[in-house]
Design a protein around this motif. Structure first.
Motif, PDB file in Angstrom:
ATOM      1  N   ALA A  27      -8.133  10.961  57.003  1.00 43.76           N
ATOM      2  CA  ALA A  27      -8.296  11.288  56.935  1.00 43.76           C
ATOM      3  C   ALA A  27      -9.506  10.240  57.416  1.00 43.76           C
ATOM      4  CB  ALA A  27      -8.294  10.315  55.198  1.00 43.76           C
ATOM      5  N   VAL A  28     -10.336  10.623  58.107  1.00 46.17           N
ATOM      6  CA  VAL A  28     -11.131  10.085  59.330  1.00 46.17           C
ATOM      7  C   VAL A  28     -12.534   9.347  58.842  1.00 46.17           C
ATOM      8  CG1 VAL A  28     -12.622  11.195  61.014  1.00 46.17           C
ATOM      9  CG2 VAL A  28     -10.435  12.581  60.198  1.00 46.17           C
ATOM     10  N   THR A  29     -12.120   8.292  59.352  1.00 43.60           N
ATOM     11  CA  THR A  29     -13.861   7.276  59.574  1.00 43.60           C
ATOM     12  C   THR A  29     -13.942   6.842  60.583  1.00 43.60           C
ATOM     13  OG1 THR A  29     -12.804   5.734  57.917  1.00 43.60           O
ATOM     14  CG2 THR A  29     -14.374   4.785  59.188  1.00 43.60           C
ATOM     15  N   GLY A  30     -15.738   7.288  60.651  1.00 39.33           N
ATOM     16  CA  GLY A  30     -16.075   7.126  62.412  1.00 39.33           C
ATOM     17  C   GLY A  30     -17.405   6.568  62.460  1.00 39.33           C
ATOM     18  N   LEU A  31     -17.319   6.200  63.582  1.00 40.71           N
ATOM     19  CA  LEU A  31     -18.871   5.142  63.880  1.00 40.71           C
ATOM     20  C   LEU A  31     -18.968   5.896  65.626  1.00 40.71           C
ATOM     21  CD1 LEU A  31     -16.662   1.443  63.656  1.00 40.71           C
ATOM     22  CD2 LEU A  31     -18.865   2.658  61.824  1.00 40.71           C
ATOM     23  N   SER A  32     -20.773   5.285  65.377  1.00 41.15           N
ATOM     24  CA  SER A  32     -21.246   5.885  66.782  1.00 41.15           C
ATOM     25  C   SER A  32     -22.569   5.396  66.830  1.00 41.15           C
ATOM     26  CB  SER A  32     -21.382   7.170  66.345  1.00 41.15           C
ATOM     27  OG  SER A  32     -22.825   7.705  65.384  1.00 41.15           O
ATOM     28  N   ARG A  33     -22.811   5.341  67.680  1.00 45.24           N
ATOM     29  CA  ARG A  33     -24.148   4.138  68.002  1.00 45.24           C
ATOM     30  C   ARG A  33     -25.401   5.667  67.479  1.00 45.24           C
ATOM     31  NH1 ARG A  33     -26.425   3.275  73.543  1.00 45.24           N
ATOM     32  NH2 ARG A  33     -26.310   6.153  74.335  1.00 45.24           N
ATOM     33  N   ALA A  34     -25.513   6.689  67.478  1.00 48.08           N
ATOM     34  CA  ALA A  34     -26.733   7.724  66.486  1.00 48.08           C
ATOM     35  C   ALA A  34     -26.751   7.625  64.984  1.00 48.08           C
ATOM     36  CB  ALA A  34     -26.268   9.127  67.501  1.00 48.08           C
ATOM     37  N   GLU A  35     -25.253   7.184  65.045  1.00 43.67           N
ATOM     38  CA  GLU A  35     -25.242   7.679  63.259  1.00 43.67           C
ATOM     39  C   GLU A  35     -25.109   6.133  62.404  1.00 43.67           C
ATOM     40  OE1 GLU A  35     -22.122  10.312  62.361  1.00 43.67           O
ATOM     41  OE2 GLU A  35     -23.422  11.879  62.742  1.00 43.67           O
ATOM     42  N   ASP A  36     -24.865   4.982  63.343  1.00 44.01           N
ATOM     43  CA  ASP A  36     -24.501   3.819  62.361  1.00 44.01           C
ATOM     44  C   ASP A  36     -25.099   2.840  63.126  1.00 44.01           C
ATOM     45  OD1 ASP A  36     -22.413   4.633  60.221  1.00 44.01           O
ATOM     46  OD2 ASP A  36     -21.700   5.561  63.025  1.00 44.01           O
ATOM     47  N   GLY A  37     -25.650   2.658  64.305  1.00 48.06           N
ATOM     48  CA  GLY A  37     -25.869   2.117  65.062  1.00 48.06           C
ATOM     49  C   GLY A  37     -25.062   1.276  66.143  1.00 48.06           C
ATOM     50  N   LEU A  38     -23.452   1.424  66.272  1.00 47.73           N
ATOM     51  CA  LEU A  38     -23.083   0.939  67.098  1.00 47.73           C
ATOM     52  C   LEU A  38     -22.951   0.729  68.226  1.00 47.73           C
ATOM     53  CD1 LEU A  38     -20.196  -0.717  67.518  1.00 47.73           C
ATOM     54  CD2 LEU A  38     -19.036   1.443  67.073  1.00 47.73           C
ATOM     55  N   GLU A  39     -23.767  -0.459  68.974  1.00 43.67           N
ATOM     56  CA  GLU A  39     -23.527  -0.669  70.239  1.00 43.67           C
ATOM     57  C   GLU A  39     -22.682  -1.416  71.079  1.00 43.67           C
ATOM     58  OE1 GLU A  39     -24.467  -0.338  73.601  1.00 43.67           O
ATOM     59  OE2 GLU A  39     -25.703   0.332  72.895  1.00 43.67           O
ATOM     60  N   ILE A  40     -21.822  -0.289  71.631  1.00 42.81           N
ATOM     61  CA  ILE A  40     -20.341  -0.541  71.593  1.00 42.81           C
ATOM     62  C   ILE A  40     -20.714  -1.966  73.087  1.00 42.81           C
ATOM     63  CG2 ILE A  40     -19.230   1.418  71.838  1.00 42.81           C
ATOM     64  CD1 ILE A  40     -19.034   2.216  74.729  1.00 42.81           C
ATOM     65  N   THR A  41     -21.871  -2.001  74.038  1.00 44.02           N
ATOM     66  CA  THR A  41     -21.202  -2.637  74.836  1.00 44.02           C
ATOM     67  C   THR A  41     -21.781  -4.177  73.818  1.00 44.02           C
ATOM     68  OG1 THR A  41     -23.803  -2.187  75.672  1.00 44.02           O
ATOM     69  CG2 THR A  41     -22.238  -1.329  76.918  1.00 44.02           C
ATOM     70  N   ASP A  42     -22.281  -4.424  73.057  1.00 53.18           N
ATOM     71  CA  ASP A  42     -22.803  -5.251  72.512  1.00 53.18           C
ATOM     72  C   ASP A  42     -21.960  -6.432  71.590  1.00 53.18           C
ATOM     73  OD1 ASP A  42     -24.278  -7.467  70.902  1.00 53.18           O
ATOM     74  OD2 ASP A  42     -25.876  -5.927  70.414  1.00 53.18           O
ATOM     75  N   GLU A  43     -21.019  -7.024  72.140  1.00 50.11           N
ATOM     76  CA  GLU A  43     -20.085  -7.838  71.183  1.00 50.11           C
ATOM     77  C   GLU A  43     -20.169  -7.962  69.957  1.00 50.11           C
ATOM     78  OE1 GLU A  43     -16.032 -10.080  71.486  1.00 50.11           O
ATOM     79  OE2 GLU A  43     -17.395 -10.642  72.971  1.00 50.11           O
ATOM     80  N   ALA A  44     -21.305  -8.481  69.793  1.00 48.82           N
ATOM     81  CA  ALA A  44     -21.739  -8.709  68.040  1.00 48.82           C
ATOM     82  C   ALA A  44     -21.792  -7.673  67.067  1.00 48.82           C
ATOM     83  CB  ALA A  44     -23.062  -9.383  67.807  1.00 48.82           C
ATOM     84  N   SER A  45     -22.569  -6.727  67.926  1.00 53.57           N
ATOM     85  CA  SER A  45     -22.753  -5.021  66.713  1.00 53.57           C
ATOM     86  C   SER A  45     -21.069  -4.452  66.396  1.00 53.57           C
ATOM     87  CB  SER A  45     -23.303  -3.615  67.624  1.00 53.57           C
ATOM     88  OG  SER A  45     -23.461  -2.843  66.947  1.00 53.57           O
ATOM     89  N   VAL A  46     -19.820  -4.598  67.789  1.00 50.14           N
ATOM     90  CA  VAL A  46     -19.014  -3.769  67.618  1.00 50.14           C
ATOM     91  C   VAL A  46     -18.419  -4.408  67.322  1.00 50.14           C
ATOM     92  CG1 VAL A  46     -16.284  -3.875  68.944  1.00 50.14           C
ATOM     93  CG2 VAL A  46     -18.369  -3.763  70.211  1.00 50.14           C
ATOM     94  N   GLU A  47     -18.449  -6.365  66.571  1.00 55.52           N
ATOM     95  CA  GLU A  47     -17.353  -7.099  65.716  1.00 55.52           C
ATOM     96  C   GLU A  47     -17.963  -6.684  63.854  1.00 55.52           C
ATOM     97  OE1 GLU A  47     -16.938 -12.356  64.628  1.00 55.52           O
ATOM     98  OE2 GLU A  47     -17.804 -11.928  66.503  1.00 55.52           O
ATOM     99  N   HIS A  48     -19.451  -6.792  63.581  1.00 56.66           N
ATOM    100  CA  HIS A  48     -20.319  -6.468  63.154  1.00 56.66           C
ATOM    101  C   HIS A  48     -19.856  -5.124  62.650  1.00 56.66           C
ATOM    102  CE1 HIS A  48     -23.102  -5.910  59.792  1.00 56.66           C
ATOM    103  NE2 HIS A  48     -23.441  -4.930  60.183  1.00 56.66           N
TER     104      HIS A  48
END
Length: 221
Positions: A27-48
């Protein structure tokens, strides 16, 4: 493995990994910038984004990375170095994954076998560097390798069944490597994903803190 979290799910390797894992019943859960808005260089985004997830995950795989950022090609010599491209390389290829590890720790099982893997690159090996060049990318991946190795030491105290590793997938046919495929043997994302999942299924706590290629051969730091 029963559950997996893929960071960078929309990328060439990330999407192929997700499909391969799902084909094997994970069972796979995925996160990405293109699909979810995850910006890995922004800690607030990562934490959210990671804070909204409920674990545990048997596998957390960080499949993010970039070779050419904002049009800046890998440096061939010292004269090509510039501050912003260097900073961008470290932000994307080292700092971002480090922030993921920080906030993903709570999503790992403490007493059951699990894998925490980061997509690295052979060119990040200092011991294997016989060609030079590619200063920023090499240095950022070397920094990522150190982060993984250091995290493995810390996590081994609280997550005794965890394998925390850096992995080199080979040269994969994606947009990431489009300009460099002529000089290296390449594989499709699907082939790379199958090889990586085969490797992931063999990892045990004795492998934690190490750096492997797709064939399960150890790479020197």
């Amino acid at each position: 493995m029963k559950t997996a979290l893929i960071i960078g799910r929309s990328g060439g390797i990330g999407s192929a990994l997700a499909q391969e894992l799902e084909a094997r019943g994970v069972a796979v859960t995925g996160l990405s910038r293109a699909e979810d808005g995850l910006e890995i260089t922004d800690e607030a985004s990562v934490e959210h984004h990671l804070g909204a997830l409920e674990g545990p995950f048997d596998l957390i795989f960080v499949a993010t990375g970039a070779l050419k950022i904002d049009g800046a090609a890998p440096e061939k010599s010292l004269s090509d170095l510039a501050a912003k491209p260097l900073a961008d390389q470290f932000a994307t290829n080292a700092i971002g994954p480090a922030l993921i590890l920080k906030h993903a720790k709570r999503l790992l099982p403490r007493r059951e076998p699990a894998v925490l893997a980061c997509l690295s690159a052979r060119v990040g090996s200092i011991g294997d560097n016989g060609l030079g060049g590619w200063y920023g990318y090499r240095a950022a991946k070397a920094a990522l390798n150190q982060i993984v190795h250091t995290a493995a030491i810390e996590l081994s105290r609280s997550h005794r069944q965890l394998a925390c590793v850096a992995l080199h997938p080979g040269t994969v046919e994606t947009r990431f490597t489009a300009d460099y495929q002529d000089s290296h043997p390449t594989v499709t994302p699907e082939t790379a994903a199958a090889r990586l999942v085969d490797l992931l299924e063999q990892l045990t706590p004795e492998h934690t803190g190490r750096f492997f290629d797709y064939a399960f051969e150890e790479i020197p730091w």
